[in-house]
Design an enzyme around this catalytic site. Structure first.
Site, PDB file in Angstrom:
ATOM      1  N   HIS A 354      19.598  51.157  33.856  1.00  0.00           N
ATOM      2  CA  HIS A 354      20.646  50.473  34.639  1.00  0.00           C
ATOM      3  C   HIS A 354      21.227  51.352  35.731  1.00  0.00           C
ATOM      4  O   HIS A 354      22.171  50.954  36.423  1.00  0.00           O
ATOM      5  CB  HIS A 354      21.783  50.031  33.723  1.00  0.00           C
ATOM      6  CG  HIS A 354      21.409  49.000  32.710  1.00  0.00           C
ATOM      7  ND1 HIS A 354      21.547  47.652  32.914  1.00  0.00           N
ATOM      8  CD2 HIS A 354      20.881  49.130  31.476  1.00  0.00           C
ATOM      9  CE1 HIS A 354      21.133  47.000  31.846  1.00  0.00           C
ATOM     10  NE2 HIS A 354      20.733  47.877  30.947  1.00  0.00           N
ATOM     11  N   LYS A 533      35.420  45.499  40.613  1.00  0.00           N
ATOM     12  CA  LYS A 533      34.368  46.243  39.894  1.00  0.00           C
ATOM     13  C   LYS A 533      34.959  47.588  39.489  1.00  0.00           C
ATOM     14  O   LYS A 533      36.033  47.954  39.925  1.00  0.00           O
ATOM     15  CB  LYS A 533      33.122  46.459  40.803  1.00  0.00           C
ATOM     16  CG  LYS A 533      33.462  47.043  42.153  1.00  0.00           C
ATOM     17  CD  LYS A 533      32.263  47.048  43.115  1.00  0.00           C
ATOM     18  CE  LYS A 533      31.895  45.662  43.609  1.00  0.00           C
ATOM     19  NZ  LYS A 533      30.436  45.444  43.513  1.00  0.00           N
ATOM     20  N   ARG A 534      34.243  48.342  38.669  1.00  0.00           N
ATOM     21  CA  ARG A 534      34.728  49.678  38.310  1.00  0.00           C
ATOM     22  C   ARG A 534      34.886  50.478  39.595  1.00  0.00           C
ATOM     23  O   ARG A 534      34.136  50.296  40.564  1.00  0.00           O
ATOM     24  CB  ARG A 534      33.740  50.351  37.359  1.00  0.00           C
ATOM     25  CG  ARG A 534      33.752  49.821  35.956  1.00  0.00           C
ATOM     26  CD  ARG A 534      35.013  50.120  35.222  1.00  0.00           C
ATOM     27  NE  ARG A 534      35.238  51.530  35.000  1.00  0.00           N
ATOM     28  CZ  ARG A 534      35.169  52.126  33.793  1.00  0.00           C
ATOM     29  NH1 ARG A 534      34.831  51.416  32.728  1.00  0.00           N
ATOM     30  NH2 ARG A 534      35.404  53.408  33.644  1.00  0.00           N
ATOM     31  N   LYS A 539      30.457  52.787  44.969  1.00  0.00           N
ATOM     32  CA  LYS A 539      30.777  51.364  45.214  1.00  0.00           C
ATOM     33  C   LYS A 539      31.662  51.217  46.465  1.00  0.00           C
ATOM     34  O   LYS A 539      31.880  50.136  46.959  1.00  0.00           O
ATOM     35  CB  LYS A 539      31.439  50.791  43.965  1.00  0.00           C
ATOM     36  CG  LYS A 539      30.511  50.738  42.738  1.00  0.00           C
ATOM     37  CD  LYS A 539      31.268  50.312  41.482  1.00  0.00           C
ATOM     38  CE  LYS A 539      30.421  50.380  40.240  1.00  0.00           C
ATOM     39  NZ  LYS A 539      29.459  49.266  40.065  1.00  0.00           N
ATOM     40  N   THR A 641      26.226  42.469  39.262  1.00  0.00           N
ATOM     41  CA  THR A 641      26.202  41.111  38.695  1.00  0.00           C
ATOM     42  C   THR A 641      27.404  40.315  39.187  1.00  0.00           C
ATOM     43  O   THR A 641      27.351  39.096  39.293  1.00  0.00           O
ATOM     44  CB  THR A 641      26.208  41.193  37.145  1.00  0.00           C
ATOM     45  OG1 THR A 641      27.181  42.164  36.742  1.00  0.00           O
ATOM     46  CG2 THR A 641      24.841  41.570  36.602  1.00  0.00           C
ATOM     47  N   LYS A 645      27.994  36.235  40.562  1.00  0.00           N
ATOM     48  CA  LYS A 645      29.065  35.321  40.137  1.00  0.00           C
ATOM     49  C   LYS A 645      29.794  34.754  41.359  1.00  0.00           C
ATOM     50  O   LYS A 645      30.093  33.564  41.424  1.00  0.00           O
ATOM     51  CB  LYS A 645      30.039  36.080  39.215  1.00  0.00           C
ATOM     52  CG  LYS A 645      29.410  36.555  37.922  1.00  0.00           C
ATOM     53  CD  LYS A 645      30.207  37.658  37.238  1.00  0.00           C
ATOM     54  CE  LYS A 645      29.431  38.244  36.056  1.00  0.00           C
ATOM     55  NZ  LYS A 645      30.052  39.501  35.513  1.00  0.00           N
TER      56      LYS A 645
HETATM   57  C1  26W Z   1      26.725  57.798  29.434  1.00  0.00           C
HETATM   58  C2  26W Z   1      27.774  57.126  30.231  1.00  0.00           C
HETATM   59  C3  26W Z   1      27.281  55.848  30.850  1.00  0.00           C
HETATM   60  C4  26W Z   1      27.792  54.627  30.400  1.00  0.00           C
HETATM   61  C5  26W Z   1      27.345  53.448  30.997  1.00  0.00           C
HETATM   62  C6  26W Z   1      26.339  55.904  31.842  1.00  0.00           C
HETATM   63  C7  26W Z   1      25.882  54.703  32.431  1.00  0.00           C
HETATM   64  C8  26W Z   1      26.395  53.508  31.991  1.00  0.00           C
HETATM   65  C9  26W Z   1      25.913  52.203  32.554  1.00  0.00           C
HETATM   66  C10 26W Z   1      24.450  52.207  32.731  1.00  0.00           C
HETATM   67  C11 26W Z   1      26.533  51.954  33.833  1.00  0.00           C
HETATM   68  C12 26W Z   1      26.395  50.499  34.234  1.00  0.00           C
HETATM   69  O1  26W Z   1      27.136  49.670  33.777  1.00  0.00           O
HETATM   70  N1  26W Z   1      25.433  50.240  35.116  1.00  0.00           N
HETATM   71  C13 26W Z   1      25.438  48.955  35.766  1.00  0.00           C
HETATM   72  O2  26W Z   1      24.591  48.069  35.029  1.00  0.00           O
HETATM   73  C14 26W Z   1      24.618  46.763  35.587  1.00  0.00           C
HETATM   74  C15 26W Z   1      23.793  45.848  34.688  1.00  0.00           C
HETATM   75  O3  26W Z   1      22.457  46.096  34.840  1.00  0.00           O
HETATM   76  C16 26W Z   1      24.115  46.753  37.035  1.00  0.00           C
HETATM   77  O4  26W Z   1      24.238  45.455  37.557  1.00  0.00           O
HETATM   78  C17 26W Z   1      24.915  47.731  37.882  1.00  0.00           C
HETATM   79  O5  26W Z   1      24.361  47.832  39.163  1.00  0.00           O
HETATM   80  C18 26W Z   1      24.924  49.103  37.213  1.00  0.00           C
HETATM   81  O6  26W Z   1      25.786  50.008  37.895  1.00  0.00           O
END
Ligand code: 26W
Length: 798
Positions: A354, A533-534, A539, A641, A645
């Protein structure tokens, strides 16, 4: 419509009254909104149990293949409202509650969000579960039952302050505790090997107990299970110590165990590297795999059948220990040979990536992995050795190098399918982070572009627009979203007017909420320009606030011009340890304070930043949006995502060619998308230019003026140097090319103003966006996974 909504109001009335009286022990005269919410929840839950049992029974009967979605996050939001919509009971329940002066809205809003996730990855998992149920795909979600989800955000002097989230401080009507589904999860200790057989002697053990939540699909035809694990101590509190008065020590085992499922790590892009996080990841993975094998062996006894009956999806690297753990269970517990065990494991496992952000790719020190999971460290080394032998790969392609276990490489090597989440992202995976692995294991990487469930994100969140759609093309689009294309055939001034009325009604509703919760009055005819978004530098909320300041400057210079009034709406949390992101939040709030109180401009420009952005706020805000800000540096946002929406809800996108923006633009038509900025290749090119920021700033008077105002403390006279750090960071680093894309963004926003002023053109673009959004249903995405990754069949005769 479905069988459910024929349920008579009488029966519903009786069932709700039954639960109010006998489950909540309250009579109507004394019942609180909370009591009503619980009574309605239990009533609706009862209606789901049948399809739930039916689905389970059918899967056993037809020996169907099950999908197991392993995720450290499930960003569910509220459950009651989604169940009511999927069962088609909205009107009936509304009517029944009205008889007792209760509104379904109040009852629904009394439920806390299940905020068991950070952002995109967690919400995607929740949308996927709902789509798998809608499609009748036998599936389980496996996650952790965090006592505290993502922190609550509030602003103090414009700064983010975090407080613990506490969704379980009230009984949770949507879970069934399963004391019988309980597994021991070992940690630490040592491994001794005698005649080739390894035996792990763990120093610590924790119990993982299951809590099940039914996930009902559209029209209640099928329900799958979300099984969340709660941590419990293997031995209860130490009575001896207690009697000796050492109460805290006596309670230590309990407290220690429960820390494992106490709280969600609030990082969403930075690998914390913390021991507790590693233990959480193993806690989830081990409990899930023990449960999967128990269920499989209850039906079959030949473990080589596993890949035909079990498909496991690792949601990013967080459950990547599934590879070594499945091998451990098959070899150490079920006595299989290594090779056979590894082949079976690879046949079951799949990995979704992701993010390509280097800091988000998990790496655990071999020291920590060896200490917490000594047996797994052994297994990982053997997997790595065989990977090395099979590919003759250079050291940096090993799973273990530089005393670190690279979880992305481990997941890749142990998976039969590896996918990205948008076409651009999957290509970039092959060109960058996984280029060598793609060469070593050709054909393993594929794409599955993300999607969102149209039930929660359209039918539930936007009844006004849903009604216009149904009146135009009839029903059935809810689980066949490609049908939205038919809207173009019905294009007419009436339809455009109806879409505009729906949007305006949503804007008025959101305005009322802002009035009530923030004391701000919004102009519903202004353009609602939304970035939710975060908060993260890639971003580029910073680019958005710089444009906002430039816009304010321009209006002040020429207040009489024919400006398109705008309301800039921001929403989003920053990881508590992410300093720069928190500075950006503070800047937005400081700018808001000044701009919103400027008599010269406040009828033309407002800035609003409601605190504690979450799933429920997104459901309230997205239907009210005119413009969707998807402005990440090209190549950084894996998919996005939220962008999908907004498109479904008739907001137009201003965005870069990044993530799924590329495919949204293809499906809605380039002429209906406000594109700006560098492409991913141009970004790589731009990075090669050492002073890319300085030269871009010098080329834009507007940007220079913005940065000069920050230098003078224009928005923070009480501490003029407050943003000097951010300024220096922008002038001398600008890691996500905010300055380099600024002029293009400014120019594009001017185009947006012009389009908005041309209402018929705007309405036409809105119609094309809604009509082209069908592809972004998570039903389409899940069908892709079922056919190309899991080889899983629907057991619903659709
Ligand atoms: C280890 C810490 C950590 C926690 C969560 C690292 C990375 C993440 C996630 C992968 C971050 C995340 O939410 N990525 C997002 O995933 C979405 C679903 O696929 C994508 O639409 C977003 O572009 C992406 O930033």
């Amino acid at each position: 419509m479905n069988a459910m909504n024929t349920l008579s109001a009488d029966l519903l009335r009786a069932r709700i009254a039954q639960h109010l009286t006998y489950t909540m022990g309250k009579d109507k005269a004394h019942a609180s909104t909370y009591d009503w919410r619980m009574a309605v929840s239990y009533t609706v839950r009862d209606l789901i149990v049948d399809s739930w049992f039916e689905a389970t029974r059918k899967t056993y009967e037809e020996q169907g293949k099950r999908v197991y979605y392993l995720s450290m996050e499930f960003l569910i939001g509220r459950i009651l409202e989604d169940a009511v919509i999927n069962l088609g009971l909205h009107e009936q329940i509304e009517e029944v509650l009205a008889e007792d002066g209760m509104s379904l809205m109040d009852v629904v809003e009394n439920e806390p969000d299940a905020a068991l996730g950070n952002g995109g990855l967690g919400r995607l998992a929740a949308c996927f579960l709902e789509s798998m149920s809608t499609l009748g795909c036998p599936a389980f979600g496996y996650g952790i039952r965090y006592e505290h989800g993502l922190f609550r955000q509030r602003f103090q002097g414009g700064r983010q302050v975090e407080t613990p989230e506490d969704w379980l401080n009230q009984p949770h009507p949507w879970e069934f505790e399963r004391p019988e589904a309980c597994y021991t999860v070992p940690f630490k200790g040592h491994v001794d090997t005698r005649d080739g057989k390894a035996t792990w002697h763990p120093a610590e053990t924790v119990l993982a107990r299951a809590y099940d939540t039914p996930v009902v699909g559209w029209q209640g035809k099928w329900s799958n299970t979300l099984r969340l694990w709660g941590a419990h101590p293997t031995e209860l509190f130490d009575l001896e110590r207690f009697n000796s008065g050492d109460h805290t020590a006596a309670a230590a085992p309990e407290a220690l165990a429960r820390t494992l499922s106490r709280v969600l790590y609030p990082e969403d892009t930075t690998d914390s590297g913390k021991e507790l996080r590693l233990k959480q990841e193993y806690f989830l993975t081990s409990a899930a795999l023990q449960d999967i094998l128990r269920r499989f062996l209850s039906e079959y006894d030949d473990l080589s059948l596993l890949p035909q009956k079990v498909a496991i999806q690792m949601n990013d690297t967080h459950p990547a220990l599934a590879g070594p753990e499945l091998i451990r269970l098959l070899v150490d517990v079920h006595g299989l040979e290594w090779d056979r065990a590894k082949t079976i494991a690879q046949g079951c496992l799949n990995y979704t990536n992701h993010t390509l952000l280097p800091e988000a790719l998990e790496k655990w020190s071999t020291w920590l992995m060896g200490r917490v999971l000594p047996r797994h460290m052994q297994i990982i080394e053997r997997i790595d050795a065989e990977h090395h032998a099979a590919t003759d790969c250079p050291p940096d392609l090993r799973i273990v190098h530089h005393d670190q276990v690279h979880m992305g490489t481990l997941a890749f090597v142990m998976a039969s399918h590896v996918n990205g989440v948008s076409a651009l992202h999957s290509d970039l995976m092959k060109q960058t982070v996984f280029a060598d692995l793609d060469r070593a294991y050709p054909g393993r990487i594929l794409n599955q572009t993300n999607g969102v469930t149209p039930r929660r994100w359209l039918k539930l969140s936007n009844p006004a627009l849903s009604q216009v759609i149904t009146e135009t093309i009839g029903t059935g689009w809810e689980d066949d979203l490609d049908r939205l294309k038919e809207l173009t055939e019905h294009d007419s001034p009436d339809l455009r007017a109806a879409l505009r009325r729906a949007k305006r009604a949503n804007k008025v509703a959101f305005g009322n909420w802002v009035q009530a919760n923030m004391g701000l009055t919004l102009d519903p005819d202004a353009m609602f320009d939304v970035q939710i978004k975060r908060v993260h530098e890639y971003k580029r909320q910073l680019l958005n606030v710089f444009e906002t300041i430039a816009r304010w400057n321009a209006i002040r210079k020429n207040p009489g011009a024919d400006w398109t009034p705008r309301v800039k709406i921001f929403g989003g949390k920053a990881a508590p340890g992410y300093f720069t992101a928190k500075e950006i939040i503070r800047l937005i709030n400081d700018v808001a304070k000044v701009v919103n109180n400027d008599p010269l401009t406040r009828h033309l420009l407002q800035v609003v930043y409601p605190a504690n952005y979450n799933v429920s706020m997104a459901q309230r805000l997205i239907p009210a949006a005119d413009l969707s800000e998807q402005i990440s540096t090209a190549g950084k946002e894996a998919s996005g995502t939220g962008n999908m929406k907004f498109t479904m809800n008739g907001a137009l996108t201003i965005g870069t060619l990044d993530g799924a923006n590329v495919e949204i633009r293809e499906h809605v038509g380039a002429e209906n998308f406000f594109l700006f900025g560098m492409t991913a290749d141009e970004v790589l090119e731009r990075y090669r230019k050492p002073d890319h920021a300085r030269s871009a700033i010098m080329a834009s008077q507007e940007l220079q003026d913005v940065l000069q105002m920050l230098a003078e403390g224009r928005f923070n006279p009480e501490e003029p140097t407050r943003y000097h750090g951010l300024l220096d960071h922008t002038w001398n680093h600008d890691p996500f090319l905010v300055a380099s894309d600024f002029s293009a963004f400014l120019a594009c926003q001017t185009k947006v103003d012009a389009a908005y002023a041309d209402t018929d053109r705007w309405d036409g673009m809105v119609l094309r966006n809604i009509a082209g959004s069908g592809y972004f249903s998570s039903d389409r995405t899940i069908r892709g996974y079922m056919e190309q990754v899991w080889d899983a069949k629907s057991l619903l005769n659709r």
